[in-house]
Each structure stands twice: as structure tokens, then as C-alpha cells.
Design a protein around this motif. Structure first.
Motif, PDB file in Angstrom:
ATOM      1  N   GLN A 197       0.257  -1.287   0.159  1.00  0.00           N
ATOM      2  CA  GLN A 197       0.128   0.062   0.185  1.00  0.00           C
ATOM      3  C   GLN A 197       0.412   1.519  -0.102  1.00  0.00           C
ATOM      4  OE1 GLN A 197      -3.351  -0.116  -0.921  1.00  0.00           O
ATOM      5  NE2 GLN A 197      -3.414  -2.348  -0.545  1.00  0.00           N
ATOM      6  N   ASN A 198       2.096   1.239   0.516  1.00  0.00           N
ATOM      7  CA  ASN A 198       2.668   2.645   0.335  1.00  0.00           C
ATOM      8  C   ASN A 198       3.390   2.660  -0.729  1.00  0.00           C
ATOM      9  OD1 ASN A 198       5.564   4.422   0.907  1.00  0.00           O
ATOM     10  ND2 ASN A 198       5.514   3.836   3.171  1.00  0.00           N
ATOM     11  N   THR A 199       3.499   3.632  -1.474  1.00  0.00           N
ATOM     12  CA  THR A 199       3.556   4.151  -2.824  1.00  0.00           C
ATOM     13  C   THR A 199       4.770   4.475  -3.097  1.00  0.00           C
ATOM     14  OG1 THR A 199       3.000   6.086  -2.467  1.00  0.00           O
ATOM     15  CG2 THR A 199       1.337   4.562  -3.064  1.00  0.00           C
ATOM     16  N   GLU A 200       5.574   4.337  -2.103  1.00  0.00           N
ATOM     17  CA  GLU A 200       7.042   4.912  -1.723  1.00  0.00           C
ATOM     18  C   GLU A 200       7.616   3.205  -1.933  1.00  0.00           C
ATOM     19  OE1 GLU A 200       9.215   8.111  -2.369  1.00  0.00           O
ATOM     20  OE2 GLU A 200       6.953   8.629  -2.806  1.00  0.00           O
ATOM     21  N   LYS A 201       7.434   2.575  -1.149  1.00  0.00           N
ATOM     22  CA  LYS A 201       8.002   1.590  -1.032  1.00  0.00           C
ATOM     23  C   LYS A 201       7.778   0.146  -2.194  1.00  0.00           C
ATOM     24  CE  LYS A 201       7.532  -2.665   1.581  1.00  0.00           C
ATOM     25  NZ  LYS A 201       6.814  -3.440   2.910  1.00  0.00           N
ATOM     26  N   ARG A 202       6.105   0.659  -2.964  1.00  0.00           N
ATOM     27  CA  ARG A 202       6.257  -0.022  -3.726  1.00  0.00           C
ATOM     28  C   ARG A 202       6.424   0.286  -5.305  1.00  0.00           C
ATOM     29  NH1 ARG A 202       5.836  -2.297  -8.057  1.00  0.00           N
ATOM     30  NH2 ARG A 202       4.123  -3.158  -9.354  1.00  0.00           N
ATOM     31  N   ALA A 203       7.819   1.593  -5.266  1.00  0.00           N
ATOM     32  CA  ALA A 203       8.454   2.272  -6.265  1.00  0.00           C
ATOM     33  C   ALA A 203       9.384   1.385  -6.648  1.00  0.00           C
ATOM     34  CB  ALA A 203       8.660   2.992  -6.276  1.00  0.00           C
TER      35      ALA A 203
END
Length: 486
Positions: A125-131
């Protein structure tokens, strides 16, 4: 000829498993005796160092039958071999570690063979982690709890399997010598864990629906689909569960905003997404709006533009957060949940809990789009992991609970509907104690009403485990219908 005869002699000389097991039992007793002499000679503790031979025998008596249930290639399962070695010398905590490592390896293989990018889009869910997650090589960057939760979200495993694996993960985390505790492993529990992992993960087949989802995800990326194929893909939506609608929408959104997606891929999704959007939950739609907010705040211009276009296509503009800053709270909630499920939660939770408390304190009200997630995350963390309280974080949880609005207090009261929270009060006494503590903290928020009656009913329930109150006759007659509709 001599070589052939020798092969026959060797083949005929292989003993049966009962014979091997009998010899091994004698060896275990002999090894224990010799090792105890070594430890005594070195003036080291010799009591309660390893599991008793009696417990080891319980495990080995059932080992052949359980291992024979594996119906996939075993040649690369080195961790299972280590599990058996560790069991033989009574190091049950090490054996459980090896079993868990083997299980996680097998689960990662299945995620890789399914669709790893889709998995990340649904789970992270964390967009920074997903990137930072791109291929199967990044799967080890996920916590084990995230991996099994993700497998549950995409319905690779069912709810019962998810609960069983969560329990094994808990035992693996809290029965090692690195975490002093009162939990102990028995030979039968160890072999039971092995059978669960084999039947639930090692032999896990891909369901027909997941195969169809896998094909859809691959097809939308290949080339522009003609209208008749688009209509055929839409027909699949009728077969899916609500959870699969939500997961697939998250997956298509992730593909749409990816910089690797072609114009043809985006055109395919443009034709599929509106119908899927209409079938998905409010929570999922809200999350997509929040992701758009995250991209905007963090200056991911290309992704933000694609996310806005996706939202326009599905006519989901009402789900864009009015205060984009609130998307930071969503990221903190995701990170806090992950930290709470990890082995080092006592160290990781406090700073995140403090950060969350600060963000909540900065605003007079919580946006409705994340209010339920906020309350349930705080409650889940406050209940502890069942082994001990992260006391440096507890003060912040109590501050946030004491500041709950009337609406948030009602969400907290009914938080036992959340599968993770319910599992805690079903299995761990410490969590049950903290749940009653929670009810006492929010009790002043209620005036005389059915809600207050329900709260007092749970507080006064003396059954064991606490979660059994949902089976009580009074609950079923008086409160069940209200809880179901709320």
C-alpha cells in the motif's frame, strides 16, 4: 555383470523406515548421553537444552507419512532436510525456522509463477515502497507476514490457511532462544506444522479462477484486444468474489500507472476498468484515490498523471482526498501494520506510533476515507502481538484511543469484525486483556444504548477464549443482527 549384482545387493540392503526409525531412536539417546557429559565437563547447563527423545520420537513416528504427502519435486528442498536434522537432535526451534524458510521459499515460487507485479500492486500500500519492487528478486524485501497476507488477498490461500500460517509464523517468531517466553514446541505440534505447510503451500494448486486472472493480466499487456475479447474478459468478473474484484482493480490500476505500460495496454484497461470499479468496495476505491494523492505529494509526476487519468476513466473523482497531505497518514498506517507484524516490532513500532499520533493531532478531524483503517490499525497494534506489549508505543495508542470521536469509538467497539483482530482475541490471552482495556477506555463515549449494552456484555463475558462471545446465545439473540448491519 558384477556391477549389476552389486547394485542389487545395495538395493536389497536398504532398510525400511521403521528399521531406520528404531536405530535412530537408539542413536538419539546415545547422542544425548554423550552431549550431556560434554556439557557437564565444560560446566555448562545441560537441562532443557533440547527437546526430549520422547518428543523427538513422536515427530519421527509420523514423519514418513507426512513427507510422503508432498506431490511436487523435493530435490531442491534443502530446508526440509535441515528441518529433519534439527528435529533429530531436539533443536525444535531451529527445526521450525527451517520449516518456515522452506514454506516461504515455496510461497515465493508460487507468487512468481502467478504474477509478481500484480501481487505487489495488491499487497504493498505504501507507494514509495511499491516503487522499489519490480521482480521476483524483490520478494525477500517483503516481511513474511506481508507475503502470506498478500497470498490471502489474491485468494491464493483461503482464510483458514491464512490463520494457520499466521499461527506458525507467530510460533516461529516467539519460540526461539532469541525471545525468552513460556511457549514450548512438542513433537506432535512440530509434525502438525509440517503437515499444514505441505498441504497448504507445498501442494498448493492454482485455482481455475486465479488461472483466468493470470491470463487476463498477461493478455492486457500483449496487444490491443478486440471488442469481443474485451467482452469475454468482462464476463470473468461475474465469477469473481468481492475480494478478487478489489485485488484485480488494484492490479489493473498498478499496470495503468506503470511507466512500462504501452498505449495498447492502457487502452485495454480503459475498456475493462469502469465495470470492475462498479463492482469493487469503497475501501478499494478510496485507496486508489489516496495513491493518487501519494504520487502528487511525492512529485511522481508521470504516475500522478496516469493515476488521475485512471480516476477520470472510472469517474472516481469523489475519491480524490481533499487534503492530499492525509495520504501520508495512509503510508504511516501501512508501515505501522508491517512493523507490528515483524519480529522486531518492539523496536520498530514506537517511532511510527509517535509519528501517527503527531499527524492525527495536527488535524481536528480524520478524513472519512481512512477513518476505519486508522481505528482498526490503532486497535490491532494496541492489542499487542500476544507475546508482550511494545510499551514505548503503548502510550501513543492510549492517547489516540482516548481521543477517538464517537464514530471512531463505535468502529473500535466493532473492530472484532476485523479478521486479524478477531484471531487475536480467539488465540491470545494478552490480546483479550487488552481488548477489554480498550472497551473501558472508549466506554465514556457511549450513552445508554444497544451499543453500550454490547460493550458491557463483552466486558463481562467470562468465556475462554474471549472471542467465543460471538457464539453466546445472548449475543446471537440480542446483538448479532446489529453487528452484521453495522
Amino acid at each position: 555383470m558384477v556391477e549389476k549384482d552389486l547394485d542389487m545387493v545395495i538395493s536389497n540392503s536398504v532398510p525400511s523406515y521403521p528399521e531406520i526409525n528404531s536405530d535412530l531412536s537408539n542413536y538419539m539417546e546415545s547422542l544425548d548421553s554423550q552431549m550431556n557429559m560434554v556439557l557437564h565437563y565444560l560446566d555448562l547447563p545441560a537441562e532443557n537444552v533440547v527437546a526430549s527423545v520422547k518428543e523427538r520420537k513422536k515427530s519421527f513416528n509420523n514423519l514418513e507419512d507426512v513427507i510422503s504427502e508432498i506431490d511436487v519435486d523435493k530435490s531442491s528442498m534443502i530446508y526440509l532436510s535441515r528441518y529433519i536434522y534439527a528435529t533429530s537432535v531436539g533443536l525444535f526451534d531451529s527445526a521450525l525456522n527451517y520449516l518456515w524458510d522452506a514454506t516461504i521459499n515455496e510461497l515465493r515460487k508460487r507468487v512468481k509463477n502467478f504474477n509478481v507485479e500484480y501481487f505487489y500492486d495488491v499487497v504493498v500500500q505504501n507507494t514509495e515502497k511499491r516503487a522499489k519492487l519490480h521482480s521476483d528478486k524483490d520478494l525477500p524485501k517483503l516481511q513474511d507476514s506481508e507475503l502470506i497476507s498478500g497470498a490471502h488477498k489474491i485468494e491464493m490461500i483461503d482464510s483458514v490457511t491464512y490463520q494457520r500460517l499466521s499461527h506458525i509464523l507467530y510460533m516461529r517468531n516467539w519460540t526461539s532462544s532469541a525471545h525468552p517466553n513460556d511457549h514450548s514446541l512438542t513433537g506432535l505440534s512440530l509434525i502438525d506444522f509440517l503437515e499444514t505447510c505441505i498441504t497448504s503451500v507445498f501442494n498448493l494448486p492454482m485455482s481455475e479462477l486465479n488461472l483466468e486472472i493470470q491470463k487476463l493480466l498477461a493478455d492486457v499487456k500483449k496487444s490491443l484486444l478486440p471488442n469481443n475479447e474485451i467482452e469475454a474478459k468482462k464476463a470473468l468478473f461475474d465469477k469473481l468474489t468481492s475480494a478478487q474484484h478489489n485485488s484485480l482493480l488494484n492490479g489493473l490500476f498498478g499496470i495503468f500507472v506503470s511507466s512500462d505500460s504501452t498505449t495498447e495496454t492502457k487502452n485495454n484497461i480503459t475498456k475493462l476498468a469502469p465495470l470492475l470499479w462498479s463492482l469493487s468496495s469503497e475501501e478499494t476505491k478510496t485507496k486508489i484515490g489516496t495513491n493518487y494523492g501519494n504520487y502528487s505529494i511525492n512529485s511522481h509526476t508521470e504516475k500522478a498523471n496516469s493515476a488521475k487519468k485512471f480516476i477520470d476513466i472510472v469517474e472516481g473523482q469523489s475519491y480524490i482526498p481533499q487534503k492530499l497531505k492525509m495520504s501520508e497518514i495512509s503510508n504511516i498506517l501501512s508501515d505501522l501494520s508491517t512493523a507490528h507484524s515483524s519480529m522486531n516490532n518492539f523496536y520498530a513500532e514506537p517511532s511510527l506510533a509517535q509519528q501517527l499520533s503527531k499527524f492525527v493531532g495536527d488535524y481536528s478531524s480524520m478524513p472519512e476515507v481512512i477513518e476505519k483503517e486508522y481505528v482498526e490499525t490503532v486497535v490491532n497494534c494496541f492489542l499487542t502481538n500476544g507475546s508482550g506489549s511494545a510499551w514505548n508505543a503503548e502510550q501513543y495508542y492510549r492517547e489516540m484511543i482516548n481521543a477517538f470521536t464517537d464514530k471512531q469509538a463505535r468502529i473500535a467497539l466493532l473492530s472484532f469484525k476485523n479478521e486479524t483482530i478477531k484471531s487475536k482475541i480467539d488465540n491470545w490471552q494478552l490480546c483479550s486483556n487488552y481488548f477489554k482495556d480498550l472497551l473501558n477506555l472508549i466506554r465514556p463515549q457511549f450513552v445508554k444504548s444497544l451499543q453500550l449494552d454490547l460493550l458491557d456484555f463483552i466486558l463481562n463475558f467470562n468465556g475462554d477464549p474471549l472471542g467465543n462471545f460471538v457464539k453466546d446465545t445472548r449475543y446471537l439473540k440480542t446483538y448479532a443482527d446489529y453487528v452484521k448491519k453495522s
